[in-house]
Design a protein around this motif. Structure first.
Motif, PDB file in Angstrom:
ATOM      1  N   ARG A 296       0.853  -1.181   0.000  1.00 46.84           N
ATOM      2  CA  ARG A 296       0.000   0.000   0.000  1.00 46.84           C
ATOM      3  C   ARG A 296       0.893   1.236   0.000  1.00 46.84           C
ATOM      4  N   TYR A 333      -4.184   6.541  -2.202  1.00 49.39           N
ATOM      5  CA  TYR A 333      -3.437   5.328  -1.852  1.00 49.39           C
ATOM      6  C   TYR A 333      -3.738   4.258  -2.885  1.00 49.39           C
ATOM      7  N   ALA A 334      -2.739   3.442  -3.187  1.00 48.82           N
ATOM      8  CA  ALA A 334      -2.914   2.347  -4.133  1.00 48.82           C
ATOM      9  C   ALA A 334      -2.067   1.166  -3.696  1.00 48.82           C
ATOM     10  N   ASP A 335      -2.515  -0.034  -4.048  1.00 43.01           N
ATOM     11  CA  ASP A 335      -1.745  -1.243  -3.776  1.00 43.01           C
ATOM     12  C   ASP A 335      -0.937  -1.591  -5.014  1.00 43.01           C
ATOM     13  N   LEU A 358      -1.637   1.661 -10.708  1.00 39.79           N
ATOM     14  CA  LEU A 358      -2.043   2.668  -9.734  1.00 39.79           C
ATOM     15  C   LEU A 358      -3.554   2.657  -9.553  1.00 39.79           C
ATOM     16  N   ASN A 361      -6.457  -1.282  -7.153  1.00 43.59           N
ATOM     17  CA  ASN A 361      -7.077  -1.223  -5.826  1.00 43.59           C
ATOM     18  C   ASN A 361      -6.611   0.087  -5.212  1.00 43.59           C
ATOM     19  N   TYR A 362      -7.461   1.113  -5.221  1.00 41.92           N
ATOM     20  CA  TYR A 362      -6.980   2.467  -4.941  1.00 41.92           C
ATOM     21  C   TYR A 362      -8.128   3.392  -4.578  1.00 41.92           C
ATOM     22  N   ILE A 364      -8.489   7.861  -5.167  1.00 43.54           N
ATOM     23  CA  ILE A 364      -7.811   9.064  -5.625  1.00 43.54           C
ATOM     24  C   ILE A 364      -8.771  10.240  -5.545  1.00 43.54           C
TER      25      ILE A 364
END
Length: 370
Positions: A296, A333-335, A358, A361-362, A364
């Motif tokens: 993450r 946040y992104a995995d 990006l 799984n995020y 924005i």
């Protein structure tokens, strides 16, 4: 408690300004983290960098105000007054001297302006304001200490741990950090194999490869990838950039290099310019059970130029149905997935997965203006 307080230590490192020119030449700009009393300082736009004298320069307003100082600007004299209690500092743009309570002090870096921000030597300002600094090479992090809390607890990366107002899934993590919001912890995990997936609290307690030495290697690879990935300039991008991005990935064939080169041509055609940074969080890793470890990561990105709002990043999941405003910072946040094609002792081999995105799984949103 882990102490990061060393006076008189010269902060040296190798990095540069976040600039599309640097990334286009295949030499990625390096993100420098700044941690103050155990909590990261998130700069809204321009990032800390190192000048030709190997001294760290930072946006003065955000550092000094965190220390309780007031920062001004005198355009006629090109000076920056900094005041706190009975301490008075005056820095002059383009000069390597400053006045501290009326006394001239010489330092080995000049105060400069860049991107509308005033940058000053971190170590000088920190120590002039009564703080102490330390440079941690494995993580490219500057630590600033103003005051110690004897009861505080810190992780292996010098980050402050909190024990109140915890996220709903706090048990999934080895600890909860004071500077990471609950919404980041409570994000859903990527698609995974239900019986073989593992949360970070399990990974760190049961798998030997999850030790600080290996994790530091993984995080630096992610930062290198992110610096290339998010900093693009159609005027200068070339095949060197394509090969540098390819080198950050797990390579099973040369097929992906062809796709990266196609993206380079699209950048030129679509006149794409972006800037940003990716900051992976080592305590937030998730194993999906299919060979990928998702880290993450906090990110910021700004799309400065483009003709079509389409495929602005080298990312097969880029949301082409979403229209991004130009010259506006976005954050979230992104995995980001890491993987390896090495069996056995794979600890140091994890690299960016070819399918890293990006936007898998995020979340924005537009960043708060500063």
């Amino acid at each position: 408690m882990r102490k990061w307080i060393f006076s008189g230590l010269v902060v040296t490192m190798i990095c540069s300004l976040f600039s599309a020119t640097a990334s286009a030449a295949g030499k990625p700009p390096s993100f420098v983290s700044v941690v103050m009393d155990g909590q990261k300082i998130w700069f809204p736009d321009a990032q800390a960098f190192v000048d030709e004298n190997n001294r760290t320069l930072v946006p003065v307003r955000f550092i000094a105000e965190q220390m309780g100082a007031k920062v001004g600007w005198e355009p006629k004299t090109m000076t920056v007054p900094i005041e706190r209690d009975d301490l008075h500092i005056v820095l002059t743009i383009g000069d390597s001297t400053a006045l501290v309570n009326g006394k001239e002090v010489v330092f080995d870096s000049k105060a400069i302006t860049s991107g509308g921000r005033t940058f000053v030597p971190l170590r000088f300002v920190s120590e002039a304001l009564g703080a102490k600094v330390n440079w941690d090479s494995p993580t490219s992090t500057v630590f600033i200490s103003i005051q110690e809390d004897a009861n505080a607890k810190y992780d292996e990366w010098g980050r402050l741990i909190r024990t109140t107002h915890l996220p709903k899934n706090a048990k999934d993590y080895p600890y909860i950090l004071a500077d990471v919001p609950n919404e980041a912890y409570e994000m859903a995990y990527p698609y995974s194999h239900p019986t073989d997936s593992k949360v970070s609290s399990v990974l760190y307690s049961t798998i030997p490869e999850f030790n600080k030495k290996n994790v530091d290697i993984w995080m630096n690879r992610l930062k290198t990838f992110g610096a290339l990935w998010l900093n693009i300039d159609y005027k200068t991008i070339d095949d060197t950039w394509a090969q540098a991005v390819f080198a950050t990935k797990v390579q099973s064939s040369n097929a992906e290099l062809k796709y990266i080169r196609r993206y380079v041509e699209w950048v030129k055609e679509n006149k794409i310019q972006t800037e940003g940074y990716l900051d992976p969080e080592p305590s937030m890793i998730y194993k999906d059970g299919f060979g990928n470890n998702y880290v993450r990561s906090k990110f910021r990105i700004k799309f400065n130029s483009f003709t079509e709002s389409k495929n602005l990043l080298y990312d097969e999941r880029f949301p082409n149905d979403r229209k991004f405003d130009k010259q506006v910072w976005y954050e979230g946040y992104a995995d980001i997935s890491l993987s390896t094609n090495v069996g056995g002792d794979w600890g140091s081999t994890l690299k960016v997965d070819p399918g890293a995105s990006l936007f898998r799984n995020y979340f924005i949103r537009k960043a708060d203006s500063e």
